[in-house]
Motif scaffolding. Sequence first.
Motif, mmCIF file in Angstrom:
data_model
loop_
_atom_site.group_PDB
_atom_site.id
_atom_site.type_symbol
_atom_site.label_atom_id
_atom_site.label_comp_id
_atom_site.label_asym_id
_atom_site.label_seq_id
_atom_site.Cartn_x
_atom_site.Cartn_y
_atom_site.Cartn_z
ATOM 1 N N VAL A 71 0.857 -1.183 0.000
ATOM 2 C CA VAL A 71 0.000 0.000 0.000
ATOM 3 C C VAL A 71 0.893 1.234 0.000
ATOM 4 O O VAL A 71 1.629 1.479 0.958
ATOM 5 C CB VAL A 71 -0.933 0.015 1.229
ATOM 6 N N ASP A 72 0.857 1.985 -1.100
ATOM 7 C CA ASP A 72 1.675 3.191 -1.240
ATOM 8 C C ASP A 72 3.156 2.916 -0.993
ATOM 9 O O ASP A 72 3.874 3.710 -0.369
ATOM 10 C CB ASP A 72 1.180 4.294 -0.285
ATOM 11 N N THR A 73 3.638 1.778 -1.473
ATOM 12 C CA THR A 73 5.030 1.388 -1.293
ATOM 13 C C THR A 73 5.647 1.092 -2.654
ATOM 14 O O THR A 73 5.004 0.492 -3.511
ATOM 15 C CB THR A 73 5.138 0.137 -0.406
ATOM 16 N N PHE A 74 6.895 1.517 -2.844
ATOM 17 C CA PHE A 74 7.508 1.312 -4.148
ATOM 18 C C PHE A 74 9.026 1.237 -4.035
ATOM 19 O O PHE A 74 9.628 1.680 -3.056
ATOM 20 C CB PHE A 74 7.116 2.432 -5.120
ATOM 21 N N VAL A 75 9.633 0.650 -5.070
ATOM 22 C CA VAL A 75 11.073 0.677 -5.269
ATOM 23 C C VAL A 75 11.324 1.627 -6.432
ATOM 24 O O VAL A 75 10.579 1.614 -7.410
ATOM 25 C CB VAL A 75 11.609 -0.728 -5.618
ATOM 26 N N GLU A 76 12.342 2.448 -6.336
ATOM 27 C CA GLU A 76 12.569 3.435 -7.387
ATOM 28 C C GLU A 76 14.024 3.459 -7.824
ATOM 29 O O GLU A 76 14.914 2.953 -7.130
ATOM 30 C CB GLU A 76 12.164 4.825 -6.910
ATOM 31 N N LYS A 77 14.252 4.051 -9.002
ATOM 32 C CA LYS A 77 15.617 4.206 -9.480
ATOM 33 C C LYS A 77 16.362 5.160 -8.559
ATOM 34 O O LYS A 77 15.852 6.245 -8.243
ATOM 35 C CB LYS A 77 15.615 4.761 -10.903
ATOM 36 N N PRO A 78 17.563 4.785 -8.125
ATOM 37 C CA PRO A 78 18.321 5.657 -7.209
ATOM 38 C C PRO A 78 18.681 6.991 -7.866
ATOM 39 O O PRO A 78 18.949 7.066 -9.063
ATOM 40 C CB PRO A 78 19.579 4.831 -6.899
ATOM 41 N N ASN A 79 18.645 8.028 -7.062
ATOM 42 C CA ASN A 79 19.134 9.351 -7.467
ATOM 43 C C ASN A 79 18.416 9.926 -8.687
ATOM 44 O O ASN A 79 19.031 10.555 -9.549
ATOM 45 C CB ASN A 79 20.645 9.286 -7.741
#
Length: 226
Positions: A71-79
Motif C-alpha cells: 500500500v503506497d510502497t515502491f522501489v525506485e531508481k536511485p538518485n
Amino acid sequence: MKKSMLAILLCSSSVAASEIEVDLNNLSNISKAGTDNLSIISEFNGYELSGAGHRKDIQLAGLDWLFFYGVDTFVEKPNSDKIGALTDIGSIEHMPGDKPVHANRYSWDGGSYADYADQFNHAMVLNDGGFSFNVKAQGIGRYQLDLYTHNWLSSSDVTACINQQCVTIKNDITTHMTGVQNSIVFNTTSIDDQLIVTYKRVARQWDYSQSEGYHSLEAINLSEVK
C-alpha cells in the motif's frame, strides 16, 4: 463460444478469477489516440492468477522508474526524481492482502519483482476515483512514459497533458484479469515542460460492477525515444 463466455463472466459474481476458463490468445488488443507530438498507445493482455497467459518480462531502465507493491510502497531508481509522487483522486479504497498479483514479471539493475514475492500488489478499489502524477524529463527531446496496471472486469481512462495539449484513451478490455500497458509518447520544447498523467476508473456498460472497480498499479518507466 465467445458470446457465451462473456455472458458467463458477467453473470457469475461468485466465481473466482482463477476458476474461469478464458481464451487468453484472444484478449490482446492495441489501440492509439493522439498526435505525433502527444500520443497514448494502449496494449491489453489477459492473464491468470496461476501465472499462465501473456505475462511479459519487463526491464525497468532508462531515465527513471518505479515498481509498486503493498500500500503506497515502491522501489525506485536511485538518485532520480523525474517521476513525481502519486496523488489520489476521488474515492479510493486501498486493499492490503496476502497474495501478490502482477500482470508482468519486472526486473531492474540489482533486483526484481521476485524480491517482493511475499508482498501484496498495490491494489485499489476505485469507485469514482483514480490517481495522477507528473513527469519532468528535464531535457528537450522525445520521451516515452510506460504505465503498467491491471484490473478485474473494470474500465479506466488515461489522460496525458503537456503544454495545454491533452489526449485521453479508454481502457475498455474488461474480461477476466487484464494487464494494461499505456505508453505515452511526448515531445518537450523546454527543460521545464511537465507531463501530467491521470488514471481514473470510468464505469462502462459491460463493467462487472457499476459501483466499484478493482485496479492495481504495477510500475512506471520513463525512457528517451532515440
